[in-house]
Design a protein around this motif. Structure first.
Motif, short mmCIF file in Angstrom:
data_model
loop_
_atom_site.label_atom_id
_atom_site.label_comp_id
_atom_site.label_asym_id
_atom_site.label_seq_id
_atom_site.Cartn_x
_atom_site.Cartn_y
_atom_site.Cartn_z
N SER A 54 0.76 -1.18 -0.20
CA SER A 54 -0.07 0.06 0.00
C SER A 54 0.94 1.04 0.07
O SER A 54 1.91 1.52 0.86
N LYS A 55 0.44 2.21 -0.84
CA LYS A 55 1.21 3.50 -0.88
C LYS A 55 0.83 4.29 0.47
O LYS A 55 1.61 5.31 0.72
N LYS A 56 -0.08 3.98 1.35
CA LYS A 56 -0.58 4.63 2.18
C LYS A 56 0.42 4.14 3.40
O LYS A 56 0.60 4.85 4.58
N ASP A 57 1.09 2.95 3.44
CA ASP A 57 2.09 2.62 4.49
C ASP A 57 3.62 2.94 4.05
O ASP A 57 3.81 3.29 2.94
N SER A 58 4.18 2.82 5.33
CA SER A 58 5.68 2.94 5.02
C SER A 58 6.20 1.45 5.35
O SER A 58 5.82 0.77 6.03
N TYR A 59 7.40 1.38 4.57
CA TYR A 59 8.33 0.01 4.53
C TYR A 59 9.69 0.26 4.71
O TYR A 59 10.24 1.13 4.40
N VAL A 60 10.23 -0.80 5.64
CA VAL A 60 11.71 -0.96 5.59
C VAL A 60 12.16 -2.24 4.79
O VAL A 60 11.32 -3.03 5.05
N ILE A 61 13.03 -1.94 4.04
CA ILE A 61 13.49 -2.92 3.27
C ILE A 61 14.83 -3.39 3.68
O ILE A 61 15.73 -2.78 4.02
N VAL A 62 14.95 -4.94 3.51
CA VAL A 62 16.00 -5.55 4.41
C VAL A 62 16.55 -6.55 3.34
O VAL A 62 15.72 -7.19 2.57
N CYS A 63 17.92 -6.79 3.22
CA CYS A 63 18.40 -7.93 2.42
C CYS A 63 19.68 -8.25 3.39
O CYS A 63 19.47 -8.16 4.55
N ARG A 64 20.67 -8.85 2.68
CA ARG A 64 21.87 -9.44 3.44
C ARG A 64 22.77 -8.44 4.00
O ARG A 64 23.27 -8.46 4.98
N ARG A 71 18.67 -1.03 -3.77
CA ARG A 71 18.07 -1.08 -5.22
C ARG A 71 16.51 -1.09 -4.92
O ARG A 71 15.87 -0.36 -5.76
N ALA A 72 16.02 -1.99 -4.20
CA ALA A 72 14.66 -1.92 -3.90
C ALA A 72 13.89 -0.64 -3.39
O ALA A 72 13.18 -0.36 -3.84
N THR A 73 14.63 -0.09 -2.53
CA THR A 73 14.33 1.04 -1.72
C THR A 73 14.11 2.28 -3.01
O THR A 73 13.13 2.90 -3.21
N GLN A 74 15.18 2.12 -3.80
CA GLN A 74 15.10 3.19 -4.79
C GLN A 74 14.01 3.16 -5.84
O GLN A 74 13.57 4.04 -6.11
N PHE A 75 14.03 1.71 -6.42
CA PHE A 75 12.83 1.47 -7.23
C PHE A 75 11.31 1.91 -6.68
O PHE A 75 10.50 2.46 -7.39
N LEU A 76 10.94 1.15 -5.51
CA LEU A 76 9.92 1.38 -4.67
C LEU A 76 9.56 2.94 -4.71
O LEU A 76 8.57 3.64 -4.92
N ASP A 77 10.70 3.82 -4.17
CA ASP A 77 10.44 5.06 -4.05
C ASP A 77 10.15 5.88 -5.33
O ASP A 77 9.46 6.70 -5.29
N SER A 78 10.64 5.37 -6.41
CA SER A 78 10.50 5.91 -7.75
C SER A 78 9.06 5.49 -8.24
O SER A 78 8.51 6.34 -9.10
N GLN A 79 8.58 4.72 -7.58
CA GLN A 79 7.18 4.55 -8.04
C GLN A 79 5.90 4.63 -6.88
O GLN A 79 4.77 4.65 -7.10
N GLY A 80 6.48 5.79 -5.97
CA GLY A 80 5.82 6.42 -5.12
C GLY A 80 5.27 5.78 -3.84
O GLY A 80 4.64 6.30 -3.07
#
Length: 98
Positions: A54-64, A71-80
């Motif tokens: 949901s674009k109404k929620d905030s998310y923290v992205i985790v990897c190794r 990269r995921a954060t940049q992509f999702l940020d560019s999608q709003g």
């Protein structure tokens, strides 16, 4: 790009704050241990599964280590989406895992 350290995230969880977490690691990596309650969406599937978020929620992205989540954060940020990268990834995580 917004960032949070593993320790800052752990403190939020210990305080009982509701944090939406997305793990973009591969299945075999997640099977070795993940933060309890995290949503698993491998990086390669993120573009196809972002409609589950949901674009109404905030998310923290985790990897190794923080690279793929960056990269995921940049992509999702560019999608709003409202997203924050956990720097250092699971290598820096000292909190509970399941």
């Amino acid at each position: 790009m917004k960032e949070i350290t593993a320790k800052e995230l752990e403190q939020k969880l210990v305080k009982g704050e509701k944090v939406n977490l997305i793990d973009v690691r591969e299945v075999d990596e997640v099977e070795q241990g993940a933060i309890p309650g995290i949503i698993h969406i491998p990086l390669g599937l993120l573009e196809f599964r972002m409609n589950e978020l949901s674009k109404k929620d905030s998310y923290v992205i985790v990897c190794r280590s923080g690279g793929r989540s960056g990269r995921a954060t940049q992509f999702l940020d560019s999608q709003g989406y409202d997203v924050t990268n956990m720097t250092g990834g699971m290598l820096a995580w000292e909190g509970e895992i399941n």
